[in-house]
Design a protein around this motif. Sequence first.
Motif, PDB file in Angstrom:
ATOM      1  N   ALA A  63      72.030  13.390 -10.411  1.00 24.60           N
ATOM      2  CA  ALA A  63      72.572  14.513  -9.665  1.00 24.60           C
ATOM      3  C   ALA A  63      72.328  15.777 -10.832  1.00 24.60           C
ATOM      4  O   ALA A  63      72.110  16.702 -10.542  1.00 24.60           O
ATOM      5  CB  ALA A  63      74.208  14.423  -9.720  1.00 24.60           C
ATOM      6  N   LYS A  64      72.158  15.428 -11.980  1.00 21.75           N
ATOM      7  CA  LYS A  64      72.096  16.578 -13.379  1.00 21.75           C
ATOM      8  C   LYS A  64      70.377  17.135 -13.236  1.00 21.75           C
ATOM      9  O   LYS A  64      70.295  17.935 -13.585  1.00 21.75           O
ATOM     10  CB  LYS A  64      72.334  16.105 -14.667  1.00 21.75           C
ATOM     11  CG  LYS A  64      71.262  14.885 -15.092  1.00 21.75           C
ATOM     12  CD  LYS A  64      71.708  14.177 -16.342  1.00 21.75           C
ATOM     13  CE  LYS A  64      70.756  13.218 -16.779  1.00 21.75           C
ATOM     14  NZ  LYS A  64      71.073  12.676 -18.099  1.00 21.75           N
ATOM     15  N   LYS A  65      69.831  16.331 -12.503  1.00 20.68           N
ATOM     16  CA  LYS A  65      68.346  16.770 -12.234  1.00 20.68           C
ATOM     17  C   LYS A  65      68.226  17.415 -11.033  1.00 20.68           C
ATOM     18  O   LYS A  65      67.233  18.402 -10.759  1.00 20.68           O
ATOM     19  CB  LYS A  65      67.323  15.443 -12.097  1.00 20.68           C
ATOM     20  CG  LYS A  65      67.320  14.603 -13.485  1.00 20.68           C
ATOM     21  CD  LYS A  65      66.164  15.374 -14.223  1.00 20.68           C
ATOM     22  CE  LYS A  65      65.727  14.734 -15.478  1.00 20.68           C
ATOM     23  NZ  LYS A  65      64.540  15.177 -16.177  1.00 20.68           N
ATOM     24  N   MET A  66      69.227  17.468 -10.098  1.00 17.58           N
ATOM     25  CA  MET A  66      68.958  17.975  -8.866  1.00 17.58           C
ATOM     26  C   MET A  66      69.857  19.369  -8.995  1.00 17.58           C
ATOM     27  O   MET A  66      70.922  19.628  -8.115  1.00 17.58           O
ATOM     28  CB  MET A  66      69.756  17.097  -7.742  1.00 17.58           C
ATOM     29  CG  MET A  66      69.010  15.953  -7.402  1.00 17.58           C
ATOM     30  SD  MET A  66      67.380  16.400  -6.337  1.00 17.58           S
ATOM     31  CE  MET A  66      68.240  16.894  -5.131  1.00 17.58           C
ATOM     32  N   ASN A  67      69.467  20.454  -9.743  1.00 13.70           N
ATOM     33  CA  ASN A  67      70.045  21.599  -9.713  1.00 13.70           C
ATOM     34  C   ASN A  67      69.435  22.588  -8.580  1.00 13.70           C
ATOM     35  O   ASN A  67      69.888  23.855  -8.840  1.00 13.70           O
ATOM     36  CB  ASN A  67      69.888  21.967 -11.240  1.00 13.70           C
ATOM     37  CG  ASN A  67      68.476  22.019 -11.899  1.00 13.70           C
ATOM     38  OD1 ASN A  67      67.394  22.050 -10.853  1.00 13.70           O
ATOM     39  ND2 ASN A  67      68.175  22.396 -12.966  1.00 13.70           N
ATOM     40  N   LEU A  68      68.550  22.290  -7.878  1.00  8.60           N
ATOM     41  CA  LEU A  68      68.148  23.158  -6.765  1.00  8.60           C
ATOM     42  C   LEU A  68      68.132  22.399  -5.753  1.00  8.60           C
ATOM     43  O   LEU A  68      68.169  21.207  -5.465  1.00  8.60           O
ATOM     44  CB  LEU A  68      66.660  23.603  -6.934  1.00  8.60           C
ATOM     45  CG  LEU A  68      66.430  24.421  -8.445  1.00  8.60           C
ATOM     46  CD1 LEU A  68      64.930  24.607  -8.781  1.00  8.60           C
ATOM     47  CD2 LEU A  68      66.978  25.805  -8.141  1.00  8.60           C
ATOM     48  N   ALA A 123      71.743  20.802  -3.570  1.00 12.55           N
ATOM     49  CA  ALA A 123      71.793  20.768  -5.169  1.00 12.55           C
ATOM     50  C   ALA A 123      73.102  19.760  -5.649  1.00 12.55           C
ATOM     51  O   ALA A 123      73.984  19.871  -4.728  1.00 12.55           O
ATOM     52  CB  ALA A 123      71.528  21.981  -5.775  1.00 12.55           C
ATOM     53  N   GLY A 124      72.919  19.438  -6.782  1.00 10.07           N
ATOM     54  CA  GLY A 124      74.102  18.835  -7.309  1.00 10.07           C
ATOM     55  C   GLY A 124      74.652  17.375  -7.026  1.00 10.07           C
ATOM     56  O   GLY A 124      75.657  16.916  -7.414  1.00 10.07           O
ATOM     57  N   GLN A 126      73.309  13.016  -6.363  1.00  2.74           N
ATOM     58  CA  GLN A 126      72.123  12.102  -6.689  1.00  2.74           C
ATOM     59  C   GLN A 126      71.589  11.799  -5.539  1.00  2.74           C
ATOM     60  O   GLN A 126      72.138  11.722  -4.239  1.00  2.74           O
ATOM     61  CB  GLN A 126      72.969  10.567  -7.218  1.00  2.74           C
ATOM     62  CG  GLN A 126      71.855   9.805  -7.366  1.00  2.74           C
ATOM     63  CD  GLN A 126      72.383   8.288  -7.823  1.00  2.74           C
ATOM     64  OE1 GLN A 126      73.188   8.448  -8.810  1.00  2.74           O
ATOM     65  NE2 GLN A 126      72.251   7.339  -7.143  1.00  2.74           N
ATOM     66  N   SER A 151      61.671  23.908  -3.535  1.00  7.20           N
ATOM     67  CA  SER A 151      62.845  24.407  -3.257  1.00  7.20           C
ATOM     68  C   SER A 151      62.554  25.493  -1.877  1.00  7.20           C
ATOM     69  O   SER A 151      61.611  26.110  -1.903  1.00  7.20           O
ATOM     70  CB  SER A 151      63.637  25.459  -4.358  1.00  7.20           C
ATOM     71  OG  SER A 151      63.970  24.458  -5.250  1.00  7.20           O
TER      72      SER A 151
END
Length: 169
Positions: A63-68, A123-124, A126, A151
Amino acid sequence: MRRLLTALAVTAVLTGVPTITWADALPGFTLFGGPPRENQLPFRLDFGGNANAWDRYRLRIPAKKMNLAVAQFSISYPNYYRGQFDPKKVEVRVRGKSVPLQEVVWDKENRVIQIYPVEPVPAGYQVELVLSNVKNPNFGGMFYFNCQILSPGDVPLLRYIGTWILSID
């Protein structure tokens, strides 16, 4: 003398335990080169990652890599990987649920799998990219699978997210 031998035995046992537990963690230990630790992505090979066998790859993006939000996932792999993928058996999972896909394109010549969800993945969360019905290469090795995303509404340039380091026996 007996106390010295007992102390040595206890020390050997205590120092050996961290090595044993550390060895079986994914993605494993990279001896030479490879992406920095913060760019290594977790994965799982459901059927053991044996050479010349059928497998299922569970490629995870924390999840921390999925900021977009994501409109496209792109997985590239090295030219020496000789496995086969089934584009009809690709799934994107968010919060344990399958996301409907518009299209999955396996470009063999350019060694890339492009996954297009119907709606952008939020985003956000996993994300798990599940590649089922994969035929592992005839010969084992270590293979770097790179993940890039696009994105929605973004400049049409793929952004690097991280690398899965797959080991086929």
